[in-house]
Design an enzyme around this catalytic site. Structure first.
Site, PDB file in Angstrom:
ATOM      1  N   HIS A 103     -23.568  -3.989  49.038  1.00 37.47           N
ATOM      2  CA  HIS A 103     -24.145  -3.434  49.073  1.00 37.47           C
ATOM      3  C   HIS A 103     -24.042  -2.460  48.144  1.00 37.47           C
ATOM      4  O   HIS A 103     -22.957  -3.013  47.064  1.00 37.47           O
ATOM      5  CB  HIS A 103     -24.053  -1.222  49.850  1.00 37.47           C
ATOM      6  CG  HIS A 103     -24.154  -0.382  49.801  1.00 37.47           C
ATOM      7  ND1 HIS A 103     -24.135   0.216  48.268  1.00 37.47           N
ATOM      8  CD2 HIS A 103     -25.672   0.757  50.548  1.00 37.47           C
ATOM      9  CE1 HIS A 103     -25.164   0.936  48.593  1.00 37.47           C
ATOM     10  NE2 HIS A 103     -25.580   1.546  50.422  1.00 37.47           N
ATOM     11  N   GLU A 152     -32.115  -2.219  48.199  1.00 34.35           N
ATOM     12  CA  GLU A 152     -32.317  -1.070  47.786  1.00 34.35           C
ATOM     13  C   GLU A 152     -32.510  -0.655  45.658  1.00 34.35           C
ATOM     14  O   GLU A 152     -30.685  -0.878  45.211  1.00 34.35           O
ATOM     15  CB  GLU A 152     -30.627  -0.487  48.265  1.00 34.35           C
ATOM     16  CG  GLU A 152     -30.308  -0.476  49.818  1.00 34.35           C
ATOM     17  CD  GLU A 152     -29.351   0.256  49.968  1.00 34.35           C
ATOM     18  OE1 GLU A 152     -30.128   1.183  51.280  1.00 34.35           O
ATOM     19  OE2 GLU A 152     -28.618   0.187  50.352  1.00 34.35           O
ATOM     20  N   GLY A 158     -29.093   7.296  46.423  1.00 33.20           N
ATOM     21  CA  GLY A 158     -29.165   8.490  46.153  1.00 33.20           C
ATOM     22  C   GLY A 158     -29.235   9.790  45.345  1.00 33.20           C
ATOM     23  O   GLY A 158     -28.648  10.523  44.740  1.00 33.20           O
ATOM     24  N   SER A 189     -32.830   7.060  48.930  1.00 33.99           N
ATOM     25  CA  SER A 189     -33.038   8.429  49.537  1.00 33.99           C
ATOM     26  C   SER A 189     -34.353   8.780  50.055  1.00 33.99           C
ATOM     27  O   SER A 189     -35.786   9.517  49.512  1.00 33.99           O
ATOM     28  CB  SER A 189     -33.734   9.031  47.577  1.00 33.99           C
ATOM     29  OG  SER A 189     -32.618   9.135  46.806  1.00 33.99           O
ATOM     30  N   GLY A 210     -28.571   6.309  53.783  1.00 35.77           N
ATOM     31  CA  GLY A 210     -27.105   6.908  53.284  1.00 35.77           C
ATOM     32  C   GLY A 210     -27.128   8.814  53.594  1.00 35.77           C
ATOM     33  O   GLY A 210     -26.949   9.672  54.809  1.00 35.77           O
TER      34      GLY A 210
HETATM   35  P1  PGA Z   1     -29.211   7.344  50.037  1.00 35.32           P
HETATM   36  O1  PGA Z   1     -28.005   6.323  50.126  1.00 35.32           O
HETATM   37  O2  PGA Z   1     -30.301   6.750  50.859  1.00 35.32           O
HETATM   38  O3  PGA Z   1     -28.729   8.021  50.184  1.00 35.32           O
HETATM   39  O4  PGA Z   1     -29.776   7.177  48.624  1.00 35.32           O
HETATM   40  C1  PGA Z   1     -29.484   4.765  50.365  1.00 35.32           C
HETATM   41  C2  PGA Z   1     -27.720   3.685  50.693  1.00 35.32           C
HETATM   42  O5  PGA Z   1     -27.322   3.646  49.720  1.00 35.32           O
HETATM   43  O6  PGA Z   1     -27.621   2.844  51.700  1.00 35.32           O
END
Ligand code: PGA
Length: 226
Positions: A103, A152, A158, A189, A210
């Site tokens: 990640h 990602e 986020g 997101s 997330g």
């Molecule tokens: P998010 O995180 O959905 O809060 O953007 C995704 C992730 O980091 O796996």
């Protein structure tokens, strides 16, 4: 291909929050025949990735629910031994079936490099853990044997700025060593409102969630969009 919806809780939730999430998740699952049909027909698999201390509890609570699996958020890059604080693939394999590897938060804040990430993919394979390899873009290597790849883009994580679906598909074409059989997921997101745009394409085989996975309700609303 099946759609994978993965909850990445990151470093969130106290024990009471986990108990409450599980109760709410099971209740809503029982009441929602559409999601039940999606998971029992194997059209959708839900994978819940809590922090290490909750793996055993979450595994026990979700045991026997078809189409729902449990994963860790990382594993050690060493097999076992005198490595204080590390949690190994063989330990995780006793309580989970999946593991997130590489990640971007681990690459950035914990300085995980390609060598460590490659070792983790090898260890996961040896222990029959299904690996969910996260890549930030074409600069990150896709190792052979990974079970799925989650794209990602860092700016999307986020931030509320999810990458539009067309752009995700265009980026996918640049990942030269991504095999056609490897499920390709998007993360960054995603909300219940935006989930359908990704899940309605053949190119995107799932989502890594997330923030929107922290409430069972929004996580299941994303699953229902499959
Ligand atoms: P998010 O995180 O959905 O809060 O953007 C995704 C992730 O980091 O796996």
């Amino acid at each position: 291909m099946k759609k994978y919806i993965i909850a990445n809780w990151k470093a969130n939730k106290l024990p009471e929050d986990v108990t409450q999430w599980l109760a709410s998740f099971k209740k809503q699952l029982n009441e929602n025949s559409r999601i039940q049909e999606l998971i029992t027909s194997e059209a959708v698999e839900l994978i819940i990735c809590p922090s290490f201390p909750y793996l055993m509890l979450v595994s026990k609570e979700l045991d026997g629910i078809k189409g729902v699996s449990v994963g860790a958020q990382t594993i050690a890059s060493i097999e076992h031994g005198s490595f204080t604080g590390e949690v190994t693939a063989e330990q995780i394999a006793k309580m989970a079936t999946h593991v997130i590897i590489g990640h971007s938060e681990r690459r950035t804040f914990f300085h995980e490099n390609e060598e460590a990430i490659q070792k983790k993919t090898v260890l996961a394979n040896q222990l029959s853990l299904q690996s969910i390899l996260c890549i930030r873009g074409a600069e990150d290597t896709i190792y052979p044997g990974v079970s799925m790849v989650a794209f990602e883009p860092v700016a999307a994580i986020g931030s509320g700025q999810n990458m539009p679906v067309d752009q995700v598909i265009a980026e996918k074409k640049t990942f030269s060593n991504l095999s056609a059989e490897t499920p390709f997921l998007y993360g960054g997101s995603v909300t219940p409102e935006s989930a359908r745009s990704y899940l309605s394409t053949n190119e995107i085989n799932g989502l890594l969630i997330g923030s929107a996975s922290l409430q069972a309700e929004s996580f299941l609303a994303i699953a229902a969009a499959a």
